[in-house]
Design an enzyme around this catalytic site. Structure first.
Site, PDB file in Angstrom:
ATOM      1  N   ALA A  64      -0.751  -5.389  -5.024  1.00  0.00           N
ATOM      2  CA  ALA A  64      -0.823  -5.182  -6.466  1.00  0.00           C
ATOM      3  C   ALA A  64       0.340  -5.932  -7.105  1.00  0.00           C
ATOM      4  CB  ALA A  64      -0.730  -3.692  -6.775  1.00  0.00           C
ATOM      5  N   GLY A 107      -1.974  -3.795  -1.646  1.00  0.00           N
ATOM      6  CA  GLY A 107      -3.335  -3.851  -2.171  1.00  0.00           C
ATOM      7  C   GLY A 107      -4.152  -4.966  -1.536  1.00  0.00           C
ATOM      8  N   GLU A 110      -5.437  -3.482   1.583  1.00  0.00           N
ATOM      9  CA  GLU A 110      -6.468  -2.519   1.175  1.00  0.00           C
ATOM     10  C   GLU A 110      -7.745  -3.243   0.759  1.00  0.00           C
ATOM     11  OE1 GLU A 110      -3.749  -0.688  -1.656  1.00  0.00           O
ATOM     12  OE2 GLU A 110      -3.986   1.224  -0.635  1.00  0.00           O
ATOM     13  N   GLU A 130       4.267  -0.781   0.601  1.00  0.00           N
ATOM     14  CA  GLU A 130       4.518  -0.062  -0.658  1.00  0.00           C
ATOM     15  C   GLU A 130       5.778   0.794  -0.591  1.00  0.00           C
ATOM     16  OE1 GLU A 130       1.550  -0.354   0.806  1.00  0.00           O
ATOM     17  OE2 GLU A 130      -0.019  -0.662  -0.704  1.00  0.00           O
TER      18      GLU A 130
END
Ligand code: CO8
Length: 256
Positions: A64, A107, A110, A130
């Site tokens: 992200a 992300g 993911e 993260e």
């Protein structure tokens, strides 16, 4: 320049490419909107039977966008409703192959785990870093990763944030296969072409039953499988596939 590019490199195959090289393909709002739109459109397009999702040579996606969320509060994060943008990818009924070169972090990891098959380059790195920036995964990293590799490997990645190599990812079942870096996309496209040549209703049922069954009790999952198996006997492609076998010719599947 579009941050998400959709191409049709082979018959029946769509290629979705994240194109934000200056930020290592970090997933900002624009990229996530682009991915959600692309997957929504491709799911509806009868010409598309398999999808390859990729980034560039350096990064599949480095997570992200940290800069876009560094100052955000909890309510703002909630109001962004990011999960609605992941949903069309997770719900894509067609086989999705992630072609991963370089970084698949946070992300990005993911996102790769939303795919059904992951082809990784030898130099690819997977990780959930993260924790190193004060947060935790928010798009399935604690759940899809644990289901893929088991608690102890997942915890190691999640609690240290340390990335793993493609070979390590392969050994723990996080990827489907590892190939030389320069062959990742070609391998994924060839695989997608093969899958695109399969009867699409069968492919769709396989994906649906594998995903839904993974979280159901075994008896219920086996019943799901049985019902889907029986349902396919009402498809023209089942008749075509079996007749072609008996008549010793190549089947031509219509998706009906
Ligand atoms: N967000 C924003 N910008 C990024 C990101 C990122 N995740 N990753 C890289 N960039 C930017 C850098 O800031 C840099 O920009 P600039 O040139 O303006 O300084 C540019 O990309 C190039 O990066 P580097 O110079 O750092 O490139 P290197 O090749 O040296 O390193 C790395 C590449 C290792 C990928 C490094 O950039 C890095 O560690 N990036 C951060 C990885 C990370 O921590 N990812 C997790 C983010 S948090 C997350 O994903 C939460 C997911 C929650 C679910 C989503 C809900 C919305």
């Amino acid at each position: 320049m579009e941050v998400v590019v959709v191409e049709r490199p082979r018959e029946g195959v769509a290629l979705v490419r994240i194109n934000r090289p200056e930020a290592r393909n970090a997933l900002n709002g624009e990229v996530r909107q682009g991915l959600a739109g692309a997957f929504t459109d491709l799911a509806r397009d009868p010409e598309v039977r398999a999808i390859v999702l990729t980034g560039n040579e350096e990064a599949f996606a480095a997570g992200a966008d940290i800069k876009a969320m560094a100052e955000a509060g909890a309510v703002e994060m909630m109001l962004r409703e990011a999960h609605r943008l992941w949903a069309p990818i997770a719900a894509c009924p067609k086989p999705v192959i992630a072609a991963v070169n370089g970084y698949a972090l946070g992300g990005g990891c993911e996102l790769a785990m939303h795919a059904d098959i992951i082809i990784a380059g030898e130099g690819a790195q997977f990780g959930q870093p993260e924790i190193r920036v004060g947060i935790m995964p928010g798009a399935g990293g604690t759940q899809r990763l644990t289901r893929a590799v088991g608690k102890f490997k997942a915890m190691m990645m999640l609690l240290t944030g340390k990335p793993i190599s493609a070979r390590e990812a392969d050994a723990m079942g996080l990827v489907s296969s590892v190939v030389p870096d320069g062959e990742v996309l070609e391998t994924a496209l060839t695989l997608a072409e093969t899958i695109a040549g399969m009867p699409p209703l069968a492919a769709r049922q396989i994906k649906e039953v594998v995903l839904a069954g993974a979280d159901a009790p075994l008896e219920a999952a086996l019943m799901l499988e049985r019902k889907a198996f029986q349902l396919l006997f009402d498809s023209e492609d089942q008749k075509e596939g079996m007749r072609a076998f008996i008549e010793k010719r190549r089947p031509a599947y219509q998706g009906r």
